[in-house]
Write a protein that holds these residues in place. Structure first.
Motif, short mmCIF file in Angstrom:
data_model
loop_
_atom_site.label_atom_id
_atom_site.label_comp_id
_atom_site.label_asym_id
_atom_site.label_seq_id
_atom_site.Cartn_x
_atom_site.Cartn_y
_atom_site.Cartn_z
N ILE A 95 59.26 88.30 -42.28
CA ILE A 95 59.13 86.86 -42.48
C ILE A 95 57.67 86.56 -42.84
CG2 ILE A 95 61.04 86.26 -40.92
CD1 ILE A 95 58.96 85.54 -38.80
N PRO A 96 57.40 85.39 -43.41
CA PRO A 96 56.02 85.08 -43.82
C PRO A 96 55.05 85.15 -42.64
CG PRO A 96 57.55 83.43 -44.66
CD PRO A 96 58.33 84.31 -43.74
N LEU A 97 53.82 85.56 -42.94
CA LEU A 97 52.80 85.75 -41.91
C LEU A 97 52.54 84.47 -41.11
CD1 LEU A 97 50.96 87.93 -40.82
CD2 LEU A 97 49.22 87.23 -42.44
N ASP A 98 52.55 83.33 -41.79
CA ASP A 98 52.26 82.07 -41.09
C ASP A 98 53.39 81.67 -40.13
OD1 ASP A 98 53.89 81.61 -43.33
OD2 ASP A 98 53.27 79.52 -43.48
N LYS A 99 54.57 82.24 -40.30
CA LYS A 99 55.68 81.93 -39.38
C LYS A 99 55.84 83.01 -38.30
CE LYS A 99 58.59 79.07 -42.33
NZ LYS A 99 57.68 78.81 -43.44
N ALA A 100 55.23 84.19 -38.53
CA ALA A 100 55.38 85.30 -37.59
C ALA A 100 54.56 85.03 -36.32
CB ALA A 100 54.91 86.59 -38.25
N ILE A 101 54.90 85.75 -35.24
CA ILE A 101 54.22 85.56 -33.96
C ILE A 101 53.63 86.87 -33.46
CG2 ILE A 101 55.60 83.59 -33.22
CD1 ILE A 101 57.35 85.51 -31.67
N GLU A 102 52.76 86.76 -32.46
CA GLU A 102 52.05 87.94 -31.98
C GLU A 102 52.90 88.74 -30.99
OE1 GLU A 102 47.87 88.85 -29.71
OE2 GLU A 102 48.02 87.06 -30.97
N ASN A 103 53.09 90.01 -31.32
CA ASN A 103 53.77 90.98 -30.45
C ASN A 103 54.98 90.44 -29.68
OD1 ASN A 103 51.82 92.81 -31.25
ND2 ASN A 103 50.47 92.29 -29.56
N PRO A 104 56.05 90.07 -30.39
CA PRO A 104 57.26 89.66 -29.67
C PRO A 104 57.93 90.87 -29.04
CG PRO A 104 57.71 89.84 -32.00
CD PRO A 104 56.24 90.09 -31.83
N THR A 105 58.72 90.66 -28.00
CA THR A 105 59.48 91.77 -27.41
C THR A 105 60.96 91.55 -27.67
OG1 THR A 105 59.80 90.66 -25.29
CG2 THR A 105 57.78 91.97 -25.54
N SER A 106 61.72 92.62 -27.55
CA SER A 106 63.17 92.50 -27.79
C SER A 106 63.80 91.58 -26.75
CB SER A 106 63.83 93.88 -27.76
OG SER A 106 63.46 94.59 -26.60
N THR A 107 63.25 91.58 -25.53
CA THR A 107 63.79 90.71 -24.48
C THR A 107 63.59 89.24 -24.84
OG1 THR A 107 62.95 92.41 -23.00
CG2 THR A 107 63.89 90.47 -21.97
N GLU A 108 62.42 88.92 -25.41
CA GLU A 108 62.17 87.52 -25.81
C GLU A 108 63.11 87.10 -26.92
OE1 GLU A 108 57.39 86.98 -24.95
OE2 GLU A 108 58.00 88.00 -26.78
N ILE A 109 63.35 87.99 -27.87
CA ILE A 109 64.29 87.67 -28.96
C ILE A 109 65.68 87.43 -28.37
CG2 ILE A 109 65.38 88.53 -31.06
CD1 ILE A 109 62.81 90.20 -31.52
N GLN A 110 66.07 88.29 -27.43
CA GLN A 110 67.37 88.15 -26.78
C GLN A 110 67.45 86.80 -26.06
OE1 GLN A 110 67.90 90.32 -23.17
NE2 GLN A 110 70.11 90.37 -23.34
N ASP A 111 66.40 86.44 -25.32
CA ASP A 111 66.41 85.19 -24.54
C ASP A 111 66.62 83.97 -25.42
OD1 ASP A 111 65.98 86.70 -22.30
OD2 ASP A 111 63.85 86.22 -22.12
N VAL A 112 65.89 83.88 -26.54
CA VAL A 112 66.03 82.68 -27.37
C VAL A 112 67.37 82.64 -28.09
CG1 VAL A 112 63.54 82.36 -27.69
CG2 VAL A 112 64.82 83.66 -29.38
N CYS A 113 67.93 83.81 -28.41
CA CYS A 113 69.23 83.84 -29.10
C CYS A 113 70.37 83.50 -28.15
CB CYS A 113 69.46 85.19 -29.76
SG CYS A 113 68.34 85.48 -31.14
N VAL A 114 70.27 83.98 -26.91
CA VAL A 114 71.30 83.66 -25.91
C VAL A 114 71.25 82.16 -25.62
CG1 VAL A 114 71.90 83.93 -23.47
CG2 VAL A 114 71.45 85.94 -24.87
N ALA A 115 70.05 81.61 -25.52
CA ALA A 115 69.89 80.19 -25.19
C ALA A 115 70.54 79.29 -26.23
CB ALA A 115 68.40 79.85 -25.07
N VAL A 116 70.59 79.75 -27.48
CA VAL A 116 71.17 78.91 -28.53
C VAL A 116 72.66 79.22 -28.72
CG1 VAL A 116 70.75 80.29 -30.61
CG2 VAL A 116 70.44 77.82 -30.69
N GLY A 117 73.18 80.17 -27.93
CA GLY A 117 74.62 80.41 -27.94
C GLY A 117 75.10 81.52 -28.84
N LEU A 118 74.21 82.40 -29.28
CA LEU A 118 74.63 83.53 -30.10
C LEU A 118 75.13 84.66 -29.21
CD1 LEU A 118 71.74 83.52 -32.69
CD2 LEU A 118 74.13 83.20 -33.25
N ASN A 119 76.03 85.47 -29.75
CA ASN A 119 76.53 86.64 -29.03
C ASN A 119 75.53 87.77 -29.24
OD1 ASN A 119 78.07 88.49 -27.72
ND2 ASN A 119 79.80 88.40 -29.13
N VAL A 120 74.86 88.19 -28.18
CA VAL A 120 73.72 89.10 -28.30
C VAL A 120 73.93 90.36 -27.48
CG1 VAL A 120 71.25 89.32 -27.81
CG2 VAL A 120 72.14 87.18 -28.69
#
Length: 144
Positions: free
Chosen positions: A35-60
């Motif tokens: 994704i574009p550099l200005d939208k990217a974030i510093e050192n995300p973890t897989s757990t954080e990605i999982q947390d935000v996706c579960v919160a929005v109702g995706l099957n993760v």
């Protein structure tokens, strides 16, 4: 036609994979950022990605021991990938706001900095981490 049965979008092996490297602003495109550099974030973890996706109702599905092939650092914080179900059995998106994997990545990159774990780290404990570095461990040992 045995292969057609397992190619349903509801099959776990058909979920899209998102590695933390895809949305990491410390990575170049050659190192796997998608994704574009200005939208990217510093050192995300897989757990954080999982947390935000579960919160929005995706099957993760979180796969803790998977590594991104281009990731040279074998530390635990860089491990893991998240599998996300994008489409239902009929081929329609599970969530209309996430028609593509890129939409999911951009959403995750936008939302992770707002997580409680992130906002607390950025606050007061930042200074205490820096003070702790010069303690008994020594800076040389920490790099291993």
């Amino acid at each position: 036609m045995a292969w057609a049965a397992s190619s349903l979008p509801t099959d776990k092996s058909r979920f899209i994979c998102i590695y933390p490297a895809y949305i990491n602003n410390k990575k170049t495109i050659a190192e796997g950022r998608r994704i574009p550099l200005d939208k990217a974030i510093e050192n995300p973890t897989s757990t954080e990605i999982q947390d935000v996706c579960v919160a929005v109702g995706l099957n993760v599905l979180l796969e803790k021991n998977k590594m991104y092939p281009r990731e040279w650092n074998r530390d635990a914080q860089y491990r893991g990938r998240v599998r996300i179900q994008l489409k239902q059995e009929d081929g329609n998106p599970c969530q209309p706001q996430f028609p593509t994997r890129k939409a999911v990545m951009l959403y995750a990159a936008e939302t992770i900095p707002k997580l409680k774990t992130r906002t607390q780290k950025m606050g007061g404990s930042d200074q205490s981490l820096q003070q702790g570095e010069g303690g008994k461990k020594g800076k040389g040992k920490k790099k291993k």
